[in-house]
Design an enzyme around this catalytic site. Structure first.
Site, PDB file in Angstrom:
ATOM      1  N   TYR A 195       0.865  -1.185   0.000  1.00  0.00           N
ATOM      2  CA  TYR A 195       0.000   0.000   0.000  1.00  0.00           C
ATOM      3  C   TYR A 195       0.896   1.228   0.000  1.00  0.00           C
ATOM      4  CZ  TYR A 195      -3.431   3.508   1.442  1.00  0.00           C
ATOM      5  OH  TYR A 195      -4.222   4.631   1.503  1.00  0.00           O
ATOM      6  N   LYS A 243       4.705   9.010   9.037  1.00  0.00           N
ATOM      7  CA  LYS A 243       4.447   8.450  10.376  1.00  0.00           C
ATOM      8  C   LYS A 243       5.441   8.942  11.434  1.00  0.00           C
ATOM      9  CE  LYS A 243       1.881   4.696   8.361  1.00  0.00           C
ATOM     10  NZ  LYS A 243       0.545   4.324   8.700  1.00  0.00           N
ATOM     11  N   ASP A 249       9.449   2.633  -0.122  1.00  0.00           N
ATOM     12  CA  ASP A 249       8.405   3.328   0.627  1.00  0.00           C
ATOM     13  C   ASP A 249       8.593   2.967   2.096  1.00  0.00           C
ATOM     14  OD1 ASP A 249       6.229   4.435   1.787  1.00  0.00           O
ATOM     15  OD2 ASP A 249       4.751   3.598   0.398  1.00  0.00           O
TER      16      ASP A 249
END
Ligand code: PMP
Length: 434
Positions: free
Chosen positions: A148, A271, A243
């Site tokens: 994702y 994050k 990523d």
């Protein structure tokens, strides 16, 4: 199956939220559709504890999907954010704080020589793809099933996280021509990646990978997989994009690239670097990053990018995680939890495969090994839901979806880990019933 019943205030808030927001939520997985039942409304967090709107406490194993690595309301993060806020929330101009956070990232992450700050992981990856396309002249993106990379149009195909939870292979609203630019191959399958690169000779802008997958549950890279991707990209003139929105500063100070010793061309972060505020970034070699406007011709901008309150919080987090022994302690907590969960599952007679890298962990309710999306997807939804609700009943908050990572933070103590482990045996027993 016992479904955890939220208190009256959470239920009342959800009834109102459903009238005002689609599904009652600001992001799909929060609605608990993957596990059934009603979501909790969280009013407050402190350390590794969450407190819901009815005053019940939970040990948090979600940690804001990995963003909160120091625990909730950590004093130095709160102080840094408060101090910045008292000087104004946003100026739309250069601020000292963004230089400080950029310096900390560049010093920690190998070959990230420059960064551009944005406000979400989605934005970081979307912008990084534009840059990769501009730099290489290719248009195609090779990604992995169950990976994702945010919700931008081209990257939703066969994606993990919420799409996997809801069984959405592609999203309506994405033009077929956009989706056609993305080629998806199985995770950990180097041969399939090589074949994709060979068949698209010269057309691939980048191969994009979660170097430790987190969005199909935790799936570590097979030995040699990341190094093989590096070689394949070099052979075919494609950029390698790691990523690291989850793994950056989560599994070690230099992210997965330092841990596995493989250097990507572009890295996306999010994050942890925002300490629970909306900060994300993309970075890489100077020669690539200098294509970004205004240094170069690739346009990308943001009113709130590098927001002073958010970058101050992020810098405070990176100061704490760079202290000696920080990740070793998280690793110890993670290893203890993994061991304890395995013992609980065995005692309860529940078949489960547990994957863990540092403070990221997933229990798959199926036989192992889990090495890619196809094997992860065998995890039984009903058994996971039974486990999840039993844990909530016992005051432990796991991610409300079977194909996600649980996270630990620095505020978890060995006693908290013991509490999670003792709650897990009856929860595994509840799961076995399915
Ligand atoms: N990339 C990865 C690896 C992610 O895990 C996520 C979100 N979980 C994103 C990108 C998107 O980040 P955001 O939700 O901040 O847009």
């Amino acid at each position: 199956m016992g479904i955890h019943q939220p208190g009256p205030r959470s239920r009342q808030l959800m009834a109102e939220a459903r009238k005002l927001m689609p599904g009652g939520v600001s992001s799909p997985v929060r609605a608990f559709r993957g596990v059934g039942g009603e979501p909790l409304f969280i009013e407050r967090g402190e350390g590794c504890r969450l407190y819901d709107a009815d005053g019940k406490a939970y040990i948090d194993c979600l940690c804001s999907w990995g963003a909160v690595i120091l625990g909730h309301a950590h004093p130095s993060v709160t102080m840094a954010a408060r101090q910045a806020l008292e000087s104004g929330s946003s100026f739309g101009a250069c601020t000292p704080g963004e230089v400080e956070l950029a310096r900390k990232i560049v010093d920690a992450v190998p070959r990230v020589e420059m960064v551009r700050f944005v406000s979400s992981g989605t934005e970081a990856v979307m912008s990084a793809v534009r840059l990769a396309r501009a730099f290489t002249g290719g248009t195609k993106v090779v990604k992995f099933e169950g990976g994702y990379h945010g919700h931008s149009d081209g990257l939703l195909s066969k994606a993990g996280s919420g799409l996997a939870t809801f069984g959405i292979p592609e999203s309506p609203g994405v033009p077929a021509s956009f989706a056609a630019e993305t080629i998806t191959v199985p995770y950990n399958d180097l041969e399939a990646t090589r074949q994709a690169l060979a068949s698209l000779a010269g057309e691939v802008a980048c191969v994009m990978v979660e170097p430790v997958a987190g969005n199909m549950g935790v799936v570590p890279p097979a030995p040699g997989f990341l190094a093989g991707l590096r070689r394949a990209c070099d052979e075919h003139g494609a950029l390698l994009l790691f990523d690291e929105v989850i793994t950056g500063f989560r599994i070690g100070p230099g992210g997965a690239q330092k841990l596995f010793g493989v250097t990507p061309d572009i890295t996306t972060l999010g994050k942890v670097i925002g300490g629970g505020f909306p900060v994300a970034a993309y970075g890489g070699r100077r020669e690539i990053m200098e294509r970004i406007a205004p240094a170069g011709d690739v346009y990308q901008a943001g009113t709130l990018s590098g927001n002073p309150v958010a970058v101050a919080a992020g810098a405070a987090v990176l100061d704490v995680v760079s202290q000696p022994g920080f990740y070793e302690r998280l690793e110890e907590l993670g290893a203890t939890l993994e061991r304890g969960l395995r013992e609980s599952a065995a005692k309860a007679g529940c078949r489960a495969a547990i994957n863990r890298v540092g403070s990221m962990l997933t229990i798959f309710f199926c036989d192992g090994p889990v090495t890619d999306f196809a094997s992860a997807a065998r995890s039984d939804a009903k058994r996971f839901a039974a486990f999840f609700h039993a844990m909530l009943d016992a005051g432990v908050y796991f991610p409300p979806s079977r194909l996600e990572s649980a996270f630990l933070c620095a505020a978890h103590t060995p006693a908290d880990i013991e509490r999670i482990i003792s709650a897990s045996e009856p929860a595994f027993r509840a799961a076995r019933g399915w």
